[in-house]
Design a protein around this motif. Structure first.
Motif, PDB file in Angstrom:
ATOM      1  N   ILE A  76     -35.309  -5.381  61.968  1.00 40.16           N
ATOM      2  CA  ILE A  76     -33.721  -5.635  62.093  1.00 40.16           C
ATOM      3  C   ILE A  76     -33.390  -6.816  61.014  1.00 40.16           C
ATOM      4  CG2 ILE A  76     -31.920  -6.622  63.308  1.00 40.16           C
ATOM      5  CD1 ILE A  76     -33.296  -5.217  65.821  1.00 40.16           C
ATOM      6  N   LYS A  77     -34.298  -7.910  61.086  1.00 33.06           N
ATOM      7  CA  LYS A  77     -33.856  -9.163  60.033  1.00 33.06           C
ATOM      8  C   LYS A  77     -34.042  -8.480  58.769  1.00 33.06           C
ATOM      9  CE  LYS A  77     -34.986 -13.997  60.337  1.00 33.06           C
ATOM     10  NZ  LYS A  77     -35.902 -15.005  60.779  1.00 33.06           N
ATOM     11  N   HIS A  78     -35.039  -8.189  58.509  1.00 33.94           N
ATOM     12  CA  HIS A  78     -35.357  -7.543  56.951  1.00 33.94           C
ATOM     13  C   HIS A  78     -34.159  -6.450  56.491  1.00 33.94           C
ATOM     14  CE1 HIS A  78     -37.145  -5.843  53.405  1.00 33.94           C
ATOM     15  NE2 HIS A  78     -37.125  -4.747  53.876  1.00 33.94           N
ATOM     16  N   SER A  79     -33.831  -5.461  57.393  1.00 33.42           N
ATOM     17  CA  SER A  79     -32.886  -4.692  56.903  1.00 33.42           C
ATOM     18  C   SER A  79     -31.533  -5.158  56.655  1.00 33.42           C
ATOM     19  CB  SER A  79     -32.802  -3.473  57.999  1.00 33.42           C
ATOM     20  OG  SER A  79     -33.691  -2.468  58.217  1.00 33.42           O
ATOM     21  N   ALA A  80     -31.217  -6.005  57.751  1.00 34.61           N
ATOM     22  CA  ALA A  80     -29.839  -6.892  57.445  1.00 34.61           C
ATOM     23  C   ALA A  80     -29.805  -7.603  56.299  1.00 34.61           C
ATOM     24  CB  ALA A  80     -29.831  -7.657  58.751  1.00 34.61           C
ATOM     25  N   ALA A  81     -30.867  -8.326  56.002  1.00 34.84           N
ATOM     26  CA  ALA A  81     -31.042  -8.988  54.660  1.00 34.84           C
ATOM     27  C   ALA A  81     -31.043  -8.109  53.501  1.00 34.84           C
ATOM     28  CB  ALA A  81     -32.103 -10.040  54.726  1.00 34.84           C
ATOM     29  N   ARG A  82     -31.731  -7.089  53.587  1.00 35.70           N
ATOM     30  CA  ARG A  82     -31.642  -6.294  52.287  1.00 35.70           C
ATOM     31  C   ARG A  82     -30.276  -5.660  52.141  1.00 35.70           C
ATOM     32  NH1 ARG A  82     -33.513  -5.374  47.667  1.00 35.70           N
ATOM     33  NH2 ARG A  82     -33.669  -3.165  47.270  1.00 35.70           N
ATOM     34  N   ILE A  83     -29.777  -5.230  53.027  1.00 49.71           N
ATOM     35  CA  ILE A  83     -28.306  -4.706  53.152  1.00 49.71           C
ATOM     36  C   ILE A  83     -27.229  -5.581  52.446  1.00 49.71           C
ATOM     37  CG2 ILE A  83     -26.144  -3.831  54.436  1.00 49.71           C
ATOM     38  CD1 ILE A  83     -28.072  -2.391  56.447  1.00 49.71           C
ATOM     39  N   ALA A  84     -27.352  -7.097  52.868  1.00 47.87           N
ATOM     40  CA  ALA A  84     -26.541  -8.211  52.304  1.00 47.87           C
ATOM     41  C   ALA A  84     -26.961  -8.318  50.986  1.00 47.87           C
ATOM     42  CB  ALA A  84     -26.890  -9.448  53.098  1.00 47.87           C
ATOM     43  N   THR A  85     -28.195  -8.232  50.362  1.00 48.46           N
ATOM     44  CA  THR A  85     -28.461  -8.228  48.938  1.00 48.46           C
ATOM     45  C   THR A  85     -28.002  -7.096  48.113  1.00 48.46           C
ATOM     46  OG1 THR A  85     -30.519  -9.421  49.597  1.00 48.46           O
ATOM     47  CG2 THR A  85     -30.489  -8.505  47.482  1.00 48.46           C
ATOM     48  N   LEU A  86     -28.105  -6.069  48.722  1.00 44.95           N
ATOM     49  CA  LEU A  86     -27.768  -4.852  48.132  1.00 44.95           C
ATOM     50  C   LEU A  86     -26.131  -4.828  47.843  1.00 44.95           C
ATOM     51  CD1 LEU A  86     -29.863  -2.127  49.794  1.00 44.95           C
ATOM     52  CD2 LEU A  86     -29.977  -2.624  47.241  1.00 44.95           C
ATOM     53  N   ARG A  87     -25.398  -5.201  49.000  1.00 44.02           N
ATOM     54  CA  ARG A  87     -23.965  -5.309  48.616  1.00 44.02           C
ATOM     55  C   ARG A  87     -23.565  -6.482  47.711  1.00 44.02           C
ATOM     56  NH1 ARG A  87     -22.846  -3.876  54.895  1.00 44.02           N
ATOM     57  NH2 ARG A  87     -22.676  -1.861  54.799  1.00 44.02           N
ATOM     58  N   LYS A  88     -24.422  -7.551  47.596  1.00 41.91           N
ATOM     59  CA  LYS A  88     -24.036  -8.534  46.655  1.00 41.91           C
ATOM     60  C   LYS A  88     -24.154  -8.009  45.326  1.00 41.91           C
ATOM     61  CE  LYS A  88     -25.216 -12.626  49.245  1.00 41.91           C
ATOM     62  NZ  LYS A  88     -26.336 -13.758  49.419  1.00 41.91           N
ATOM     63  N   LEU A 140     -30.976   2.075  55.348  1.00 44.68           N
ATOM     64  CA  LEU A 140     -31.218   1.068  56.232  1.00 44.68           C
ATOM     65  C   LEU A 140     -30.348   1.068  57.200  1.00 44.68           C
ATOM     66  CD1 LEU A 140     -31.694  -1.496  53.303  1.00 44.68           C
ATOM     67  CD2 LEU A 140     -33.249  -0.814  54.902  1.00 44.68           C
ATOM     68  N   GLU A 141     -29.042   1.487  57.241  1.00 43.48           N
ATOM     69  CA  GLU A 141     -28.090   1.603  58.309  1.00 43.48           C
ATOM     70  C   GLU A 141     -28.337   2.559  59.233  1.00 43.48           C
ATOM     71  OE1 GLU A 141     -24.340   1.900  56.231  1.00 43.48           O
ATOM     72  OE2 GLU A 141     -24.060  -0.440  56.163  1.00 43.48           O
ATOM     73  N   ARG A 142     -28.969   3.805  58.791  1.00 42.83           N
ATOM     74  CA  ARG A 142     -29.648   4.889  59.794  1.00 42.83           C
ATOM     75  C   ARG A 142     -30.850   4.252  60.536  1.00 42.83           C
ATOM     76  NH1 ARG A 142     -28.600   8.357  55.537  1.00 42.83           N
ATOM     77  NH2 ARG A 142     -30.561   8.408  54.903  1.00 42.83           N
ATOM     78  N   GLU A 143     -31.592   3.571  59.892  1.00 42.63           N
ATOM     79  CA  GLU A 143     -32.910   2.894  60.587  1.00 42.63           C
ATOM     80  C   GLU A 143     -32.180   1.816  61.863  1.00 42.63           C
ATOM     81  OE1 GLU A 143     -35.409   0.868  57.755  1.00 42.63           O
ATOM     82  OE2 GLU A 143     -35.733   2.879  57.116  1.00 42.63           O
ATOM     83  N   LEU A 144     -31.280   1.250  61.477  1.00 45.36           N
ATOM     84  CA  LEU A 144     -30.812   0.276  62.367  1.00 45.36           C
ATOM     85  C   LEU A 144     -30.109   0.957  63.445  1.00 45.36           C
ATOM     86  CD1 LEU A 144     -29.318  -2.630  59.925  1.00 45.36           C
ATOM     87  CD2 LEU A 144     -31.329  -2.971  61.427  1.00 45.36           C
ATOM     88  N   MET A 145     -29.282   1.780  63.090  1.00 44.54           N
ATOM     89  CA  MET A 145     -28.728   2.705  64.117  1.00 44.54           C
ATOM     90  C   MET A 145     -29.688   3.386  65.185  1.00 44.54           C
ATOM     91  SD  MET A 145     -26.029   3.749  65.660  1.00 44.54           S
ATOM     92  CE  MET A 145     -24.967   3.338  64.565  1.00 44.54           C
ATOM     93  N   LYS A 146     -30.924   4.043  64.594  1.00 45.03           N
ATOM     94  CA  LYS A 146     -31.995   4.290  65.609  1.00 45.03           C
ATOM     95  C   LYS A 146     -32.398   3.311  66.562  1.00 45.03           C
ATOM     96  CE  LYS A 146     -33.520   7.958  62.374  1.00 45.03           C
ATOM     97  NZ  LYS A 146     -34.558   8.323  61.474  1.00 45.03           N
ATOM     98  N   ILE A 147     -32.589   2.050  65.876  1.00 47.17           N
ATOM     99  CA  ILE A 147     -33.046   0.976  66.565  1.00 47.17           C
ATOM    100  C   ILE A 147     -31.888   0.717  67.678  1.00 47.17           C
ATOM    101  CG2 ILE A 147     -33.328  -1.470  66.708  1.00 47.17           C
ATOM    102  CD1 ILE A 147     -34.868  -1.205  64.082  1.00 47.17           C
ATOM    103  N   LYS A 148     -30.673   0.651  67.387  1.00 41.92           N
ATOM    104  CA  LYS A 148     -29.579   0.428  68.545  1.00 41.92           C
ATOM    105  C   LYS A 148     -29.700   1.399  69.764  1.00 41.92           C
ATOM    106  CE  LYS A 148     -24.701  -0.629  68.442  1.00 41.92           C
ATOM    107  NZ  LYS A 148     -23.398  -0.718  67.550  1.00 41.92           N
ATOM    108  N   GLN A 149     -29.899   2.804  69.246  1.00 41.27           N
ATOM    109  CA  GLN A 149     -29.958   3.913  70.314  1.00 41.27           C
ATOM    110  C   GLN A 149     -31.039   3.513  70.942  1.00 41.27           C
ATOM    111  OE1 GLN A 149     -29.989   7.344  67.455  1.00 41.27           O
ATOM    112  NE2 GLN A 149     -27.674   7.228  67.533  1.00 41.27           N
ATOM    113  N   GLN A 150     -32.170   3.261  70.540  1.00 43.35           N
ATOM    114  CA  GLN A 150     -33.490   3.154  71.415  1.00 43.35           C
ATOM    115  C   GLN A 150     -33.450   1.578  72.275  1.00 43.35           C
ATOM    116  OE1 GLN A 150     -36.272   4.881  71.453  1.00 43.35           O
ATOM    117  NE2 GLN A 150     -36.867   3.375  73.191  1.00 43.35           N
TER     118      GLN A 150
END
Length: 101
Positions: A76-88, A31-41
């Motif tokens: 972006i919203k889904h990935s960020a929420a999923r990362i938060a859930t996984l960290r919990k 998920l973090e790699r996907e977000l990084m690709k979006i940030k680069q784009q």
């Protein structure tokens, strides 16, 4: 009884905890790699918008950027929420191991 990930919520064994932690870490990395690709784009779009300022192509570039941005916003919203859930989840597994240990 199990949690959202199908894991038993009882005391975790070191092996099951390690598997759960590794699975969560792997998904977070993807998920973090996907977000990084979006940030680069997004950075590329910023350069394109600057380059097109004051030209005939400015409106078209801006329209494509707005369209792209609205398309990736849910991702972006889904990935960020999923990362938060996984960290919990990682924290709860860690807490179960510590309480069992």
């Amino acid at each position: 009884r199990s949690d959202d990930f199908g894991e038993d919520v009882g005391p975790a064994t070191p092996l099951s905890a390690a598997r759960a932690m590794n699975a969560a870490a792997a998904e977070i990395a993807v998920l973090e790699r996907e977000l990084m690709k979006i940030k680069q784009q997004k950075a590329k779009w910023g350069a394109d918008r600057k380059r097109s300022r004051g030209t005939d192509e400015e409106a078209e570039v801006m329209q494509r950027y707005v369209s792209w941005k609205s398309a990736v916003a849910p991702c972006i919203k889904h990935s960020a929420a999923r990362i938060a859930t996984l960290r919990k989840h990682q924290q709860s597994v860690q807490a179960r191991v510590q309480s069992a240990g």
